[in-house]
Design an enzyme around this catalytic site. Structure first.
Site, short mmCIF file in Angstrom:
data_model
loop_
_atom_site.label_atom_id
_atom_site.label_comp_id
_atom_site.label_asym_id
_atom_site.label_seq_id
_atom_site.Cartn_x
_atom_site.Cartn_y
_atom_site.Cartn_z
N ARG A 290 5.35 29.37 4.22
CA ARG A 290 4.03 29.55 3.15
C ARG A 290 2.80 29.46 4.33
O ARG A 290 3.20 29.51 5.34
CB ARG A 290 3.65 27.99 3.24
CG ARG A 290 4.03 26.45 3.82
CD ARG A 290 2.81 26.31 4.43
NE ARG A 290 2.69 25.12 4.73
CZ ARG A 290 2.32 25.11 6.41
NH1 ARG A 290 1.93 26.24 6.76
NH2 ARG A 290 2.42 24.16 7.56
N VAL A 291 1.08 29.91 4.25
CA VAL A 291 0.16 29.25 5.24
C VAL A 291 -0.37 28.60 4.88
O VAL A 291 -0.38 28.06 3.12
CB VAL A 291 -0.75 30.48 4.71
CG1 VAL A 291 -1.68 30.93 5.63
CG2 VAL A 291 0.24 32.29 4.66
N SER B 297 -5.58 21.52 4.73
CA SER B 297 -4.77 21.01 4.61
C SER B 297 -5.15 21.48 6.56
O SER B 297 -5.24 20.57 7.43
CB SER B 297 -3.49 21.52 4.71
OG SER B 297 -3.27 21.05 4.00
N ASP C 169 0.39 25.67 12.79
CA ASP C 169 1.46 25.72 12.10
C ASP C 169 0.86 26.62 10.83
O ASP C 169 1.01 26.03 10.03
CB ASP C 169 2.53 24.89 11.51
CG ASP C 169 1.43 23.45 11.17
OD1 ASP C 169 -0.15 23.44 11.60
OD2 ASP C 169 2.15 22.22 10.31
N ARG D 56 10.54 28.03 7.34
CA ARG D 56 11.53 26.68 7.27
C ARG D 56 12.54 27.87 7.26
O ARG D 56 13.21 28.02 6.47
CB ARG D 56 11.01 26.05 6.07
CG ARG D 56 11.46 24.68 6.28
CD ARG D 56 10.62 23.91 5.63
NE ARG D 56 9.57 22.98 6.34
CZ ARG D 56 8.96 22.43 4.86
NH1 ARG D 56 8.68 22.16 4.19
NH2 ARG D 56 7.85 21.75 6.15
N HIS E 40 11.79 22.05 16.21
CA HIS E 40 10.55 23.33 15.77
C HIS E 40 10.16 24.19 16.93
O HIS E 40 11.08 23.73 18.51
CB HIS E 40 9.30 22.27 15.47
CG HIS E 40 9.11 21.69 14.52
ND1 HIS E 40 7.46 20.59 14.42
CD2 HIS E 40 10.16 20.84 14.05
CE1 HIS E 40 8.42 19.70 13.20
NE2 HIS E 40 9.02 19.94 13.21
N GLU F 118 4.89 27.65 13.27
CA GLU F 118 6.28 27.22 13.50
C GLU F 118 6.68 27.71 12.89
O GLU F 118 6.78 27.87 11.29
CB GLU F 118 5.12 25.91 13.43
CG GLU F 118 6.07 24.36 13.91
CD GLU F 118 5.72 23.68 13.38
OE1 GLU F 118 5.27 22.78 14.21
OE2 GLU F 118 5.35 23.28 12.58
N ASN G 239 16.15 18.64 5.51
CA ASN G 239 14.46 19.02 4.47
C ASN G 239 15.33 17.93 2.90
O ASN G 239 13.49 18.46 3.03
CB ASN G 239 15.69 20.24 3.68
CG ASN G 239 14.24 21.03 3.10
OD1 ASN G 239 12.99 21.36 3.86
ND2 ASN G 239 14.95 21.30 2.09
P1 0O2 Z 1 3.09 20.35 6.54
O1 0O2 Z 1 2.22 21.27 6.62
O2 0O2 Z 1 2.01 19.72 5.22
O3 0O2 Z 1 4.28 20.22 6.76
P2 0O2 Z 1 1.40 16.29 13.98
O4 0O2 Z 1 0.06 15.93 15.05
O5 0O2 Z 1 1.84 15.38 14.26
O6 0O2 Z 1 0.49 16.52 13.36
P3 0O2 Z 1 2.34 18.70 15.38
O7 0O2 Z 1 1.80 18.29 16.81
O8 0O2 Z 1 1.46 20.07 14.76
O9 0O2 Z 1 2.02 17.65 14.82
O10 0O2 Z 1 3.57 18.98 15.51
P4 0O2 Z 1 4.77 18.68 14.96
O11 0O2 Z 1 4.47 17.19 14.50
O12 0O2 Z 1 6.01 18.71 15.51
O13 0O2 Z 1 4.60 19.39 13.60
C1 0O2 Z 1 4.05 18.90 12.80
C2 0O2 Z 1 4.88 19.31 10.97
O14 0O2 Z 1 6.20 18.48 10.95
C3 0O2 Z 1 4.31 18.65 9.97
O15 0O2 Z 1 3.19 19.34 9.85
C4 0O2 Z 1 5.78 18.32 9.03
O16 0O2 Z 1 5.50 19.56 8.17
C5 0O2 Z 1 6.88 18.35 9.55
N1 0O2 Z 1 7.16 16.88 10.27
C6 0O2 Z 1 6.20 15.62 11.73
N2 0O2 Z 1 6.56 14.89 11.21
C7 0O2 Z 1 7.02 14.91 9.78
C8 0O2 Z 1 7.29 13.03 9.27
O17 0O2 Z 1 7.39 11.82 9.69
N3 0O2 Z 1 7.66 13.19 7.97
C9 0O2 Z 1 7.65 14.74 7.38
N4 0O2 Z 1 8.11 14.78 6.64
N5 0O2 Z 1 7.17 16.09 7.70
C10 0O2 Z 1 6.91 16.30 9.75
P5 0O2 Z 1 2.11 18.78 8.31
O18 0O2 Z 1 0.40 19.55 9.60
O19 0O2 Z 1 2.31 17.37 8.15
O20 0O2 Z 1 1.97 20.20 7.65
#
Ligand code: 0O2
Length: 209
Positions: A45-46, A51, A72, A77, A120, A139, A148
């Site tokens: 997805r984009v 978000s 990301d 995924r 990741h 990502e 998942n």
């Molecule tokens: P989406 O697209 O809605 O899933 P952060 O600073 O922690 O926000 P960063 O630095 O981008 O994140 O890196 P990270 O933590 O490696 O990756 C973030 C993404 O990992 C999140 O994207 C989620 O997809 C997933 N993720 C990380 N932590 C959790 C968690 O506790 N629960 C769930 N369900 N997913 C998680 P986004 O931005 O939330 O967006």
């Protein structure tokens, strides 16, 4: 800063479309060779504009730094049946020459405080446009079906609570993440026992011929 979002997101959309086909190709190749595929299915997805802006706000990223600071915007995924398939997928990704790996984050060995587990891989992917090549970041999240299941539901519940779960729910979700991981571990044990039994039968048949 006013931005033409369609124009900004176009290379990310192209990258997601191309990478979905390429990563699904790994599964097709395994099927063709009657090999166990480490990939069960692939989604992509984009990130929606709202978000992107929300994440930029929380991470204090200025709008002109989105390309380099939000990794990301393009997200893929890869779902696997077994935890050890994840290693195999990462190995296959490291061998590829159509993108460069910038960073790997192992949230399986080091699960997040929420209980989240996933591997990741952040890549730099060259998109061919009519104006030449444009390198973008994407990502790739690699996880089992059980990881998942947990992450998908936790994410949607989290959204409802705006990221502020009551402590008691946090604990319950964390323990569900453990339950999902135990299921993964038990599935692996069962798989290994079946493989051992199959190897034993093959060996015995060989002796009797
Ligand atoms: P989406 O697209 O809605 O899933 P952060 O600073 O922690 O926000 P960063 O630095 O981008 O994140 O890196 P990270 O933590 O490696 O990756 C973030 C993404 O990992 C999140 O994207 C989620 O997809 C997933 N993720 C990380 N932590 C959790 C968690 O506790 N629960 C769930 N369900 N997913 C998680 P986004 O931005 O939330 O967006």
């Amino acid at each position: 800063m006013s931005r033409n979002w369609d124009e900004f997101l176009a290379p990310y959309k192209q990258a997601v479309d191309e990478l979905k086909i390429k990563l699904r190709g790994i599964r097709s190749q395994c099927d063709l060779e009657n090999e166990h595929s480490p990939i069960e299915f692939v989604t992509g997805r984009v990130k929606p504009v709202a978000s992107i802006l929300d994440k930029a706000f929380h991470k204090k990223v200025p709008e002109d730094k989105l390309e380099t600071e939000i990794q990301d915007i393009a997200g893929l995924r890869i779902m696997c049946q077994f935890v050890d398939d994840i290693k195999q997928v990462v190995h296959l990704l490291r061998q590829r020459t159509d993108f460069t790996i910038l960073e790997e984050r192992d949230y399986i060995t080091n699960k997040k405080a929420s209980g989240y587990r996933s591997y990741h891989v952040v890549i730099e992917y060259p998109v061919q446009t009519i104006h030449g090549e444009k390198k973008i970041m994407a990502e790739i999240q690699i996880r089992t079906l059980a990881m998942n299941f947990w992450a998908t539901i936790e994410h949607s519940l989290n959204y409802k609570y705006n990221g502020q779960f009551p402590e008691v729910l946090k604990k319950r979700l964390e323990s569900l993440a453990e339950a999902a991981f135990h299921m993964d571990e038990e599935m692996t044990r069962i798989k290994l026992e079946i493989q051992e039994a199959q190897a034993y039968v093959v060996k015995k048949r060989g002796k009797n011929t």
